[in-house]
Enzyme design. Structure first.
Site, PDB file in Angstrom:
ATOM      1  N   ASP A 268       0.838  -1.284   0.132  1.00 30.10           N
ATOM      2  CA  ASP A 268      -0.020  -0.054  -0.062  1.00 30.10           C
ATOM      3  C   ASP A 268       0.823   1.294  -0.206  1.00 30.10           C
ATOM      4  OD1 ASP A 268      -2.151   1.842   0.194  1.00 30.10           O
ATOM      5  OD2 ASP A 268      -2.616   1.102   2.215  1.00 30.10           O
TER       6      ASP A 268
ATOM      7  N   GLU B 229      -2.433  10.466   0.919  1.00 27.73           N
ATOM      8  CA  GLU B 229      -3.931   9.530   0.865  1.00 27.73           C
ATOM      9  C   GLU B 229      -4.255   9.069   2.109  1.00 27.73           C
ATOM     10  OE1 GLU B 229      -6.605   6.119   0.431  1.00 27.73           O
ATOM     11  OE2 GLU B 229      -4.671   5.999   1.049  1.00 27.73           O
ATOM     12  N   GLU B 230      -3.200   8.627   2.893  1.00 23.76           N
ATOM     13  CA  GLU B 230      -3.659   7.759   4.118  1.00 23.76           C
ATOM     14  C   GLU B 230      -4.341   8.860   5.235  1.00 23.76           C
ATOM     15  OE1 GLU B 230      -3.447   5.040   4.383  1.00 23.76           O
ATOM     16  OE2 GLU B 230      -2.124   3.805   2.960  1.00 23.76           O
TER      17      GLU B 230
HETATM   18 ZN   LIG Z   1      -3.448   3.102   0.062  1.00 23.11          ZN
END
Ligand SMILES: [Zn+2]
Ligand SMILES: *[C@@H]1O[C@H](CO)[C@@H](O)[C@H](O)[C@H]1NC(C)=O
Ligand SMILES: *[C@@H]1O[C@H](CO)[C@@H](O)[C@H](O)[C@H]1NC(C)=O
Ligand SMILES: *[C@@H]1O[C@H](CO)[C@@H](O)[C@H](O)[C@H]1NC(C)=O
Length: 399
Positions: A132, A163-164
């Site tokens: 990820d 994004e996280e």
């Molecule tokens: Zn991700």
């Protein structure tokens, strides 16, 4: 939508002919690599470099600059967009800035950093971000490079920060007024090599209680914020059973992620709070927020009468369940319960979500995937790009 693409029909015909050969067998540990050796070598090298560069959210400077240089070396035109001091989104394309296809993932990871490893015997590759989403990033770049001879001026790559922690990188790109429109956007997140037909929505909120401190021997002189919080959470436990659900996404779930209250066992608590995340299987954040407020109405009235307060404060905007295109044959399909950058990029493009590796290991201390999964993803991204752009051109021909 009507951008002329002279090269494309020829290119697609060539690629279709090639794709009529029998499909490769499903991956197993003992299979030979799927990719030509040089491509496979480049993929592993790129993935190793990306995982080796620490890039916990907020600290994406090095990976952004490194990736920009890597893509420039491969003759992409690269733009760096500073979304915040020393944090860069990386946008890459051929000669034409306005392309019909965008292939995108994120370069930040959750903490803590831990280093890359590759066990050649088992074929397992691990490290923070190895799944990820640096597996998606590496596979997307190699996939697009392989299509450049045919689709050079039709594909852009975008790698975003943040994004996280809520998607500030993608929202920056989305709101940027010089951003080209796209017809098709392919997002990379760990989906076990399946096409995702949609994911749950999200609503985050904080429940804050203010009471009145007192000596614990004389609790009637105070108002216990902890007592009020416990009553409020009991109401929310009941509400859990009534939250909206759907066939496609199952039940809406509500997580009491963090509870804080009081200062010591012999003091009546003056303040207490709970941070809560709801994953929506149906309805909207606004609807669920009003259900929460309604469920807490009586508790709020009671605590206010005692001179205290109960406040529900919404976190970020949130969004309802996100439906995603998955009309491509030859893939397993599924829905997922995690959030992505998909809703953060506005526009009426078609959207796809696919990536190597499993979400179940993604944020863990054993984040890893198999080399075969990584290699397979290169071929799958190509399949998705070709199938999606074919459908897009059929749509345009029908206009
Ligand atoms: Zn991700
Ligand atoms: C980039 O372009 C240069 C000059 O046209 C060429 O020599 C080089 O091989 C290209 N590199 C790649 C990776 O395509
Ligand atoms: C690599 O994988 C093999 C096979 O699963 C295992 O026996 C070996 O201990 C692993 N090596 C390391 C260094 O973890
Ligand atoms: C949804 O909730 C109901 C009732 O709480 C339960 O019986 C059911 O198994 C749940 N469905 C899923 C898919 O978890």
């Amino acid at each position: 939508m009507l951008r002329s693409v002279l090269l494309l029909p020829v290119a697609l015909a060539a690629l279709t002919a090639a794709s009529q050969r029998p499909p490769p067998p499903p991956p197993t540990a003992r299979d030979a690599p799927f990719l030509p050796e040089t491509t496979s070598g480049e993929l592993l090298h790129l993935h190793r470099k990306l995982v080796g560069l620490e890039s916990v959210t907020g600290d994406e400077q090095h990976i952004g600059l490194w990736l920009a240089a890597y893509l420039r070396d491969r003759n992409f035109t690269v733009e760096l967009h500073e979304t915040a001091p020393r944090r860069y989104n990386v946008l890459a394309y051929g000669e034409k800035r306005e392309t019909s296809i965008l292939v995108s993932s994120h370069i930040d990871t959750v903490p803590p950093y831990w280093p890359y490893f590759y066990n050649e015997t088992s074929g397992i590759i691990g490290g923070r971000g190895s799944v990820d989403a640096k597996a998606s990033v590496a596979a997307q770049i190699v996939a697009v490079e392989g299509l450049r001879a045919h689709l050079y001026d039709e594909i852009s790559l975008l790698f975003v920060v943040g994004e996280e922690t809520g998607g500030d990188g993608m929202r920056h790109f989305s709101n940027w007024n010089e951003r080209p429109p796209y017809d098709i956007v392919i997002f990379g997140e760990p989906t076990e090599g399946k096409l995702v037909c949609g994911h749950k929505g999200i609503l985050g909120f904080t429940l804050s209680i203010t009471g009145k401190a007192a000596h614990s021997g004389y609790p009637w002189l105070g108002v216990s914020a902890n007592d009020v919080l416990v009553e409020a959470l009991a109401k929310l436990l009941e509400l859990r059973e009534q939250l909206p659900w759907s066939e496609k996404y199952g039940n809406t779930t509500m997580n009491f992620g963090r509870i804080v209250g009081g200062v010591a066992s012999n003091v009546v608590a003056e303040t207490a709070s709970a941070e809560i995340t709801v994953r929506l299987a149906a309805g909207t954040p606004g609807l669920v927020q009003s259900m929460v407020i309604d469920a807490l109405k009586d508790v709020k009235t009671t605590v206010e009468a005692l001179g205290g307060d109960l406040d529900v404060r919404r976190g970020s905007e949130g969004y309802p369940p996100v439906n995603i295109n998955c009309d491509i044959e030859g893939f397993e399909k599924m829905t997922v319960n995690y959030g992505t950058d998909v809703p953060n990029l506005k526009g009426n493009h078609k959207r796809y979500l696919y990536g190597p590796g499993s979400i179940f290991v993604a944020h863990s201390d054993h984040e890893a995937l198999k080399r075969e999964e990584l290699e397979h993803a290169v071929l799958d991204y190509r399949k998705i790009i070709i199938a999606a752009s074919k459908m897009d051109h059929q749509d345009q021909d029908e206009l």
